[in-house]
Each structure stands twice: as C-alpha cells, then as structure tokens.
Design a protein around this motif. Structure first.
Motif, PDB file in Angstrom:
ATOM      1  N   ASP A 213       7.503   4.631  76.357  1.00 30.04           N
ATOM      2  CA  ASP A 213       8.661   5.672  75.902  1.00 30.04           C
ATOM      3  C   ASP A 213      10.609   4.980  76.647  1.00 30.04           C
ATOM      4  OD1 ASP A 213       7.432   7.900  76.202  1.00 30.04           O
ATOM      5  OD2 ASP A 213       7.463   8.674  77.874  1.00 30.04           O
ATOM      6  N   LEU A 214      10.262   4.178  77.160  1.00 30.19           N
ATOM      7  CA  LEU A 214      11.868   3.228  77.619  1.00 30.19           C
ATOM      8  C   LEU A 214      11.723   2.953  75.684  1.00 30.19           C
ATOM      9  CD1 LEU A 214      14.118   2.583  78.520  1.00 30.19           C
ATOM     10  CD2 LEU A 214      12.869   0.185  79.739  1.00 30.19           C
ATOM     11  N   ALA A 215      11.607   2.386  75.096  1.00 34.56           N
ATOM     12  CA  ALA A 215      11.905   1.938  74.359  1.00 34.56           C
ATOM     13  C   ALA A 215      12.274   2.579  72.793  1.00 34.56           C
ATOM     14  CB  ALA A 215      10.679   0.849  73.423  1.00 34.56           C
ATOM     15  N   ARG A 216      11.518   3.388  73.173  1.00 36.47           N
ATOM     16  CA  ARG A 216      11.462   4.542  71.970  1.00 36.47           C
ATOM     17  C   ARG A 216      13.146   4.979  72.282  1.00 36.47           C
ATOM     18  NH1 ARG A 216       5.949   5.156  71.919  1.00 36.47           N
ATOM     19  NH2 ARG A 216       5.889   6.154  73.937  1.00 36.47           N
ATOM     20  N   SER A 217      12.954   5.669  73.989  1.00 34.42           N
ATOM     21  CA  SER A 217      14.668   6.330  74.380  1.00 34.42           C
ATOM     22  C   SER A 217      15.596   5.217  73.814  1.00 34.42           C
ATOM     23  CB  SER A 217      14.110   6.269  75.620  1.00 34.42           C
ATOM     24  OG  SER A 217      15.369   7.111  76.064  1.00 34.42           O
ATOM     25  N   ILE A 218      15.529   3.961  74.460  1.00 35.91           N
ATOM     26  CA  ILE A 218      16.613   3.084  73.301  1.00 35.91           C
ATOM     27  C   ILE A 218      16.482   3.539  71.897  1.00 35.91           C
ATOM     28  CG2 ILE A 218      17.240   0.503  72.964  1.00 35.91           C
ATOM     29  CD1 ILE A 218      15.967  -0.068  75.302  1.00 35.91           C
ATOM     30  N   VAL A 219      15.774   3.359  71.135  1.00 33.58           N
ATOM     31  CA  VAL A 219      15.915   3.104  69.933  1.00 33.58           C
ATOM     32  C   VAL A 219      16.617   4.370  69.724  1.00 33.58           C
ATOM     33  CG1 VAL A 219      14.285   3.878  67.282  1.00 33.58           C
ATOM     34  CG2 VAL A 219      13.912   2.387  68.922  1.00 33.58           C
ATOM     35  N   VAL A 220      15.905   5.465  69.842  1.00 33.62           N
ATOM     36  CA  VAL A 220      16.624   6.937  69.350  1.00 33.62           C
ATOM     37  C   VAL A 220      18.408   6.884  69.708  1.00 33.62           C
ATOM     38  CG1 VAL A 220      17.046   9.784  70.086  1.00 33.62           C
ATOM     39  CG2 VAL A 220      15.433   8.077  70.387  1.00 33.62           C
ATOM     40  N   ASP A 221      18.689   6.670  71.367  1.00 29.10           N
ATOM     41  CA  ASP A 221      20.009   6.348  71.413  1.00 29.10           C
ATOM     42  C   ASP A 221      20.977   5.380  71.136  1.00 29.10           C
ATOM     43  OD1 ASP A 221      19.545   8.278  73.643  1.00 29.10           O
ATOM     44  OD2 ASP A 221      19.087   6.534  75.550  1.00 29.10           O
ATOM     45  N   VAL A 222      20.170   4.356  69.948  1.00 25.63           N
ATOM     46  CA  VAL A 222      21.119   4.125  69.625  1.00 25.63           C
ATOM     47  C   VAL A 222      20.963   3.789  68.301  1.00 25.63           C
ATOM     48  CG1 VAL A 222      20.904   1.793  68.238  1.00 25.63           C
ATOM     49  CG2 VAL A 222      20.453   1.535  70.484  1.00 25.63           C
ATOM     50  N   ASN A 223      20.896   4.871  67.682  1.00 25.69           N
ATOM     51  CA  ASN A 223      20.740   5.161  66.156  1.00 25.69           C
ATOM     52  C   ASN A 223      21.097   6.638  66.240  1.00 25.69           C
ATOM     53  OD1 ASN A 223      19.684   2.960  64.805  1.00 25.69           O
ATOM     54  ND2 ASN A 223      18.120   3.738  65.635  1.00 25.69           N
ATOM     55  N   THR A 224      21.403   7.556  67.865  1.00 21.56           N
ATOM     56  CA  THR A 224      22.342   8.658  67.602  1.00 21.56           C
ATOM     57  C   THR A 224      23.216   8.464  68.274  1.00 21.56           C
ATOM     58  OG1 THR A 224      20.956   9.671  69.029  1.00 21.56           O
ATOM     59  CG2 THR A 224      19.845  10.270  66.940  1.00 21.56           C
ATOM     60  N   ALA A 225      23.825   7.581  68.941  1.00 20.35           N
ATOM     61  CA  ALA A 225      24.986   7.625  69.193  1.00 20.35           C
ATOM     62  C   ALA A 225      26.457   7.565  68.890  1.00 20.35           C
ATOM     63  CB  ALA A 225      25.353   5.565  70.138  1.00 20.35           C
ATOM     64  N   GLY A 226      26.627   7.608  67.335  1.00 18.75           N
ATOM     65  CA  GLY A 226      28.070   7.904  66.489  1.00 18.75           C
ATOM     66  C   GLY A 226      27.522   9.802  66.483  1.00 18.75           C
ATOM     67  N   LEU A 227      27.268   9.707  66.402  1.00 22.29           N
ATOM     68  CA  LEU A 227      26.478  11.576  66.426  1.00 22.29           C
ATOM     69  C   LEU A 227      27.672  11.784  67.033  1.00 22.29           C
ATOM     70  CD1 LEU A 227      23.259  12.448  66.107  1.00 22.29           C
ATOM     71  CD2 LEU A 227      24.780  12.447  64.456  1.00 22.29           C
ATOM     72  N   LYS A 228      28.670  11.578  68.102  1.00 22.56           N
ATOM     73  CA  LYS A 228      29.935  12.088  68.781  1.00 22.56           C
ATOM     74  C   LYS A 228      30.828  12.010  68.160  1.00 22.56           C
ATOM     75  CE  LYS A 228      27.565  11.730  73.534  1.00 22.56           C
ATOM     76  NZ  LYS A 228      27.989  11.374  75.006  1.00 22.56           N
ATOM     77  N   ILE A 229      31.486  10.842  67.140  1.00 26.65           N
ATOM     78  CA  ILE A 229      32.141  11.013  66.578  1.00 26.65           C
ATOM     79  C   ILE A 229      32.164  11.431  65.341  1.00 26.65           C
ATOM     80  CG2 ILE A 229      33.776   9.158  65.690  1.00 26.65           C
ATOM     81  CD1 ILE A 229      33.298   7.279  67.999  1.00 26.65           C
ATOM     82  N   THR A 230      30.878  11.298  64.744  1.00 24.85           N
ATOM     83  CA  THR A 230      30.784  11.850  63.223  1.00 24.85           C
ATOM     84  C   THR A 230      30.484  13.568  63.096  1.00 24.85           C
ATOM     85  OG1 THR A 230      28.464  11.171  63.176  1.00 24.85           O
ATOM     86  CG2 THR A 230      29.557   9.741  62.035  1.00 24.85           C
TER      87      THR A 230
END
Length: 282
Positions: A65-82
């Motif tokens: 779960d930790l690895a999967r959480s990191i993957v999700v957080d990394v690839n959705t980090a830009g949504l707050k700007i886009t």
C-alpha cells in the motif's frame, strides 16, 4: 416557382450541433495551448515529485500500500494546478461567445438553446477528460523509472492505483463543467473565475478556520461538501493516511461519495444555467 420547403423544414441534428461546437472549440488557438500546457504541467510535476526520495532505506524496496500510495500521489500532484487551467477553459468556452456577441448566432442556429449548451458541455467534458488522462498516464510512465530507481514498486495495473488516476481526470472534467455552468449564469469571464476559484481555493481554507473557531460540526460538514474537498476523494489512494480526517469530522466521504457530491454541484449549477439561458435574452 422553385420549392424551398425542404430547406425550411430542415431539422437540426444532435450530431450537427456537436460537430459545430467541436469546430468552434478547436478553431480557437488558445484552447490547444491550454490543453498542451495542462498535459506538460502534469508530466513535469510528476517527474519533479518522483525525483524526490520516498524510501526510508536505500537497501529495502517499498511495496504494498505504501508503494501504491506513492505512485498515486506522484502522478496526481499536478492536478491542484492543472485544475485551474480547466476552470479557465470551462469559463472561456461560453463567456468568450458572450463577450464577442457570437452567442447570438449560436442561439439563432439552435433556438431552443438547450441543445447548444449541452453540446458545448459534452465537447468540453470529452476534450478535458482526454487531455487530463493523457497527462496523468504520461506522467505515470515518465516517472516510472525514477520511482523504480528508488526501489519503489510501481504497479499501474492495480485497481487501487488505476482508479485514482482515472478519478483525477474525472475530477478535472467535472470542475471544468462547474466553471462552464457558472459561465452561462454570470456571462463574465472574470466573475466566473472569481466564483469558481473562490469555491476551489478560498472556501476550503476559510470554512475549516471558521469551524475551528466555533467548534461546530456543521462547518466541518460544509467543508467536506466543497467541490475541492469532495472531488479530491476521486484521486485519493483508498488507504492514504495523509488525507486529514479527524474523528470529530461530521462527514467523511470516500471516492464514490466525493463523486456524488461533485456531480450534485454540476447538476444544480448546469440546470440553473440552462434555465436562465432559456429565460433571458442573449
């Protein structure tokens, strides 16, 4: 005498209205630039965040779960700007026509107006979803080597990863539709952006502060129902402990609950927009 009844009785088709709105959208150069910037920012931010060190130990791999959480957080980090770009696009697709007076021609071609507005919303939704999804998945594949080099297990096929990444595109699309609805209601780019950005950026900060001062569950419930907070559940990892939810919070939403709340925002605003567009002069 030539007969002209065929041309006079010609009926508008949904496909024709959709095609005309698609032509109008792609003929505006700023639209392509905005979607291009949206995709580029998603990829750039994902690559930047993935370059950070997430592992506590260089000799042990991060899995589960930790690895999967990191993957999700990394690839959705830009949504707050886009998502801000999506707000601008959602507003401009209709307020631009109001400012130039082109909306009169649009409503003259589709007298009932509802079909034209629905066509605009459909074209906006499809293009925004596709552009955002492309940006998110390009970010995922570009950031993969960087995360793998930090011994973080990247499993894009896992439902707990795949669904939040798709949810990020759905969230951006629904916020764009919200901006579109307010654009029809207010008929002003500046006014629309002030309202939508206020809901997305200002309200999630002010309401929790108010709730903290008065210690009221209703304020925390209202905060959870704001578009940003509710929609954020769409791209949150299901086991992500980084999402602040205290034991005293009056309302807790999961992904489907957040989708329902954001959908309710869209339905209410778009219904009001269509009713006003039919009632008042262009």
């Amino acid at each position: 005498m030539p007969r002209i009844s065929t041309s006079l009785n010609a009926r508008l088709s949904a496909r024709g209205v959709l095609r005309s709105e698609w032509v109008k959208l792609r003929s505006v150069r700023s639209t392509a630039w905005c979607y291009g910037v949206l995709i580029a920012l998603m990829v750039a931010i994902g690559l930047l965040v993935s370059s950070l060190s997430f592992s506590n130990s260089g000799s042990e791999s991060t899995t589960g779960d930790l690895a999967r959480s990191i993957v999700v957080d990394v690839n959705t980090a830009g949504l707050k700007i886009t998502v801000l770009i999506a707000c601008v696009l959602g507003a401009l697709i209709v307020t631009g026509e109001y400012s130039t007076g082109m909306i009169r021609s649009t409503f003259a071609a589709v007298p009932r107006r509802t079909g034209a507005l629905i066509a605009k919303a459909v074209v906006l939704a499809v293009t925004t979803f596709v552009a955002t999804a492309i940006g998110i998945w390009l970010s995922a594949f570009v950031s993969w080597p960087s995360l793998a080099s930090q011994q973080i297990d990247v499993d894009l096929g896992s439902p707990s990863v795949f669904m939040p990444l798709i949810g990020g595109a759905v969230y951006t699309t629904m916020v764009a539709l919200l901006a579109f609805g307010f654009g029809v209601i207010l008929r002003s780019t500046a006014g629309t952006l002030a309202v939508v950005l206020g809901l997305i950026l200002v309200a999630p900060v002010i309401i929790p502060m108010l709730g903290g001062m008065v210690d009221a569950d209703w304020a925390r419930t209202l905060s959870a129902l704001m578009p940003q907070n509710a929609g954020g559940q769409l791209f949150a990892f299901s086991g992500d402990a980084s999402i602040p939810q205290s034991d005293t919070e009056a309302l807790k939403l999961d992904g489907w609950g957040g989708f329902g709340v954001l959908a309710a925002w869209d339905v209410i605003v778009l219904a009001a927009a269509i009713a006003l567009a039919k009632w008042r002069d262009a």
